[in-house]
Design an enzyme around this catalytic site. Sequence first.
Site, PDB file in Angstrom:
ATOM      1  N   LYS A  15       0.813  -1.199   0.000  1.00 60.20           N
ATOM      2  CA  LYS A  15       0.000   0.000   0.000  1.00 60.20           C
ATOM      3  C   LYS A  15       0.853   1.258   0.000  1.00 60.20           C
ATOM      4  O   LYS A  15       0.402   2.339  -0.334  1.00 60.20           O
ATOM      5  CB  LYS A  15      -0.881   0.019   1.255  1.00 60.20           C
ATOM      6  CG  LYS A  15      -1.723  -1.205   1.411  1.00 60.20           C
ATOM      7  CD  LYS A  15      -2.379  -1.236   2.805  1.00 60.20           C
ATOM      8  CE  LYS A  15      -3.018  -2.596   2.993  1.00 60.20           C
ATOM      9  NZ  LYS A  15      -3.044  -2.992   4.417  1.00 60.20           N
ATOM     10  N   GLY A  16       2.115   1.115   0.427  1.00 63.17           N
ATOM     11  CA  GLY A  16       2.965   2.282   0.664  1.00 63.17           C
ATOM     12  C   GLY A  16       3.102   3.251  -0.503  1.00 63.17           C
ATOM     13  O   GLY A  16       3.197   4.455  -0.308  1.00 63.17           O
ATOM     14  N   GLU A  19       7.598   3.123  -5.885  1.00 61.99           N
ATOM     15  CA  GLU A  19       7.709   2.666  -4.497  1.00 61.99           C
ATOM     16  C   GLU A  19       7.728   3.857  -3.543  1.00 61.99           C
ATOM     17  O   GLU A  19       8.058   4.972  -3.934  1.00 61.99           O
ATOM     18  CB  GLU A  19       9.025   1.883  -4.321  1.00 61.99           C
ATOM     19  CG  GLU A  19       8.822   0.386  -4.197  1.00 61.99           C
ATOM     20  CD  GLU A  19       8.326  -0.072  -2.830  1.00 61.99           C
ATOM     21  OE1 GLU A  19       7.564   0.649  -2.151  1.00 61.99           O
ATOM     22  OE2 GLU A  19       8.705  -1.195  -2.428  1.00 61.99           O
ATOM     23  N   ASP A  20       7.386   3.586  -2.307  1.00 64.64           N
ATOM     24  CA  ASP A  20       7.454   4.632  -1.283  1.00 64.64           C
ATOM     25  C   ASP A  20       8.891   4.852  -0.825  1.00 64.64           C
ATOM     26  O   ASP A  20       9.382   5.973  -0.773  1.00 64.64           O
ATOM     27  CB  ASP A  20       6.551   4.287  -0.081  1.00 64.64           C
ATOM     28  CG  ASP A  20       6.752   2.871   0.471  1.00 64.64           C
ATOM     29  OD1 ASP A  20       7.545   2.074  -0.093  1.00 64.64           O
ATOM     30  OD2 ASP A  20       6.098   2.545   1.482  1.00 64.64           O
ATOM     31  N   ASP A  36      14.922   0.702   1.391  1.00 68.21           N
ATOM     32  CA  ASP A  36      15.732   0.651   2.610  1.00 68.21           C
ATOM     33  C   ASP A  36      16.837  -0.388   2.390  1.00 68.21           C
ATOM     34  O   ASP A  36      17.886  -0.073   1.840  1.00 68.21           O
ATOM     35  CB  ASP A  36      14.804   0.304   3.779  1.00 68.21           C
ATOM     36  CG  ASP A  36      15.507   0.358   5.129  1.00 68.21           C
ATOM     37  OD1 ASP A  36      16.595   0.939   5.212  1.00 68.21           O
ATOM     38  OD2 ASP A  36      14.955  -0.186   6.107  1.00 68.21           O
ATOM     39  N   LYS A  93      16.801   5.375   1.318  1.00 71.06           N
ATOM     40  CA  LYS A  93      17.610   5.342   2.556  1.00 71.06           C
ATOM     41  C   LYS A  93      18.814   4.458   2.278  1.00 71.06           C
ATOM     42  O   LYS A  93      18.778   3.256   2.571  1.00 71.06           O
ATOM     43  CB  LYS A  93      16.796   4.699   3.693  1.00 71.06           C
ATOM     44  CG  LYS A  93      15.855   5.631   4.400  1.00 71.06           C
ATOM     45  CD  LYS A  93      15.488   5.160   5.803  1.00 71.06           C
ATOM     46  CE  LYS A  93      14.664   3.916   5.873  1.00 71.06           C
ATOM     47  NZ  LYS A  93      13.931   3.763   7.158  1.00 71.06           N
ATOM     48  N   PHE A 120      13.370   6.201  10.762  1.00 76.99           N
ATOM     49  CA  PHE A 120      12.103   5.553  10.429  1.00 76.99           C
ATOM     50  C   PHE A 120      11.105   6.669  10.128  1.00 76.99           C
ATOM     51  O   PHE A 120      10.879   7.532  10.962  1.00 76.99           O
ATOM     52  CB  PHE A 120      11.597   4.669  11.568  1.00 76.99           C
ATOM     53  CG  PHE A 120      10.424   3.840  11.133  1.00 76.99           C
ATOM     54  CD1 PHE A 120      10.608   2.704  10.358  1.00 76.99           C
ATOM     55  CD2 PHE A 120       9.138   4.219  11.469  1.00 76.99           C
ATOM     56  CE1 PHE A 120       9.520   1.951   9.927  1.00 76.99           C
ATOM     57  CE2 PHE A 120       8.039   3.466  11.039  1.00 76.99           C
ATOM     58  CZ  PHE A 120       8.245   2.332  10.274  1.00 76.99           C
ATOM     59  N   VAL A 121      10.555   6.659   8.931  1.00 77.24           N
ATOM     60  CA  VAL A 121       9.657   7.742   8.526  1.00 77.24           C
ATOM     61  C   VAL A 121       8.219   7.251   8.339  1.00 77.24           C
ATOM     62  O   VAL A 121       7.984   6.064   8.113  1.00 77.24           O
ATOM     63  CB  VAL A 121      10.152   8.429   7.233  1.00 77.24           C
ATOM     64  CG1 VAL A 121      11.421   9.212   7.480  1.00 77.24           C
ATOM     65  CG2 VAL A 121      10.362   7.427   6.108  1.00 77.24           C
ATOM     66  N   ASP A 175       3.718   3.606   6.662  1.00 75.57           N
ATOM     67  CA  ASP A 175       2.979   3.274   7.882  1.00 75.57           C
ATOM     68  C   ASP A 175       3.877   2.863   9.031  1.00 75.57           C
ATOM     69  O   ASP A 175       5.029   2.467   8.864  1.00 75.57           O
ATOM     70  CB  ASP A 175       2.024   2.114   7.610  1.00 75.57           C
ATOM     71  CG  ASP A 175       2.781   0.781   7.438  1.00 75.57           C
ATOM     72  OD1 ASP A 175       3.647   0.703   6.558  1.00 75.57           O
ATOM     73  OD2 ASP A 175       2.520  -0.160   8.218  1.00 75.57           O
ATOM     74  N   ARG A 202      -0.578   6.373   7.371  1.00 74.52           N
ATOM     75  CA  ARG A 202      -0.414   6.457   5.916  1.00 74.52           C
ATOM     76  C   ARG A 202      -1.076   7.705   5.352  1.00 74.52           C
ATOM     77  O   ARG A 202      -0.696   8.200   4.289  1.00 74.52           O
ATOM     78  CB  ARG A 202      -1.047   5.237   5.229  1.00 74.52           C
ATOM     79  CG  ARG A 202      -0.353   3.914   5.513  1.00 74.52           C
ATOM     80  CD  ARG A 202      -0.909   2.862   4.559  1.00 74.52           C
ATOM     81  NE  ARG A 202      -0.638   1.498   4.981  1.00 74.52           N
ATOM     82  CZ  ARG A 202       0.494   0.835   4.714  1.00 74.52           C
ATOM     83  NH1 ARG A 202       1.460   1.417   4.049  1.00 74.52           N
ATOM     84  NH2 ARG A 202       0.642  -0.412   5.114  1.00 74.52           N
TER      85      ARG A 202
END
Length: 171
Positions: free
Chosen positions: A39-40, A95-96, A99, A127, A148-149, A155, A161
Amino acid sequence: MNLETLISEEEIYQKTKELGARISKDYAGKEITVICVLKGGVMFMVDLVKQIKIPLKMDFMVVSSYGDEFKSSGIVKIVKDLDEGITGKHVIIVEDIIDSGRTLNYLIKILKERNPASIEICTLLDKPDQRIADVDVKYVGFTIENHFVLGYGLDYKQLYRNLPYIAINKQ
Ligand code: IMP
Ligand code: MG
């Protein structure tokens, strides 16, 4: 949570315009398929495609990467596959955040087996500090430090979100 804005709504909007213009130029004369990893990626995808001025199709995938609420494990399962085939198509995965890179590294492998004409990644956030798996990312919105964002699709335990900006948790 004590949230602090890291990237504002206005900065995100300007970035979608910039990336949308780049993509429109890079793929001029072509049709593209924009794939959102739910969902990101959803907030970024809907704002980004509004800034792309060439013909495009939207498709969605759900992948689950097993892990705790902060980290992905690298074991990725396709929960919902694309509705349409991508053979011979110019594909952009939206993509959101990247990482460790494991999620996308795996996803790219699967999608390349379907023989798209081309495949690139567009991520809102990168990141790079914790990168484990190699991923070649053509379009990056913002490169950030190892926080962590939250928000704008991202989320914590499925919450936050809906924030219209990117936040960090200041303890
Ligand atoms: P990777 O496989 O480690 O690159 O993880 C990518 C996925 O982990 C992203 O699509 C997010 O769902 C999640 N993720 C990684 N970092 C964050 C974060 O800072 N906030 C929220 N989700 C994150
Ligand atoms: Mg996520």
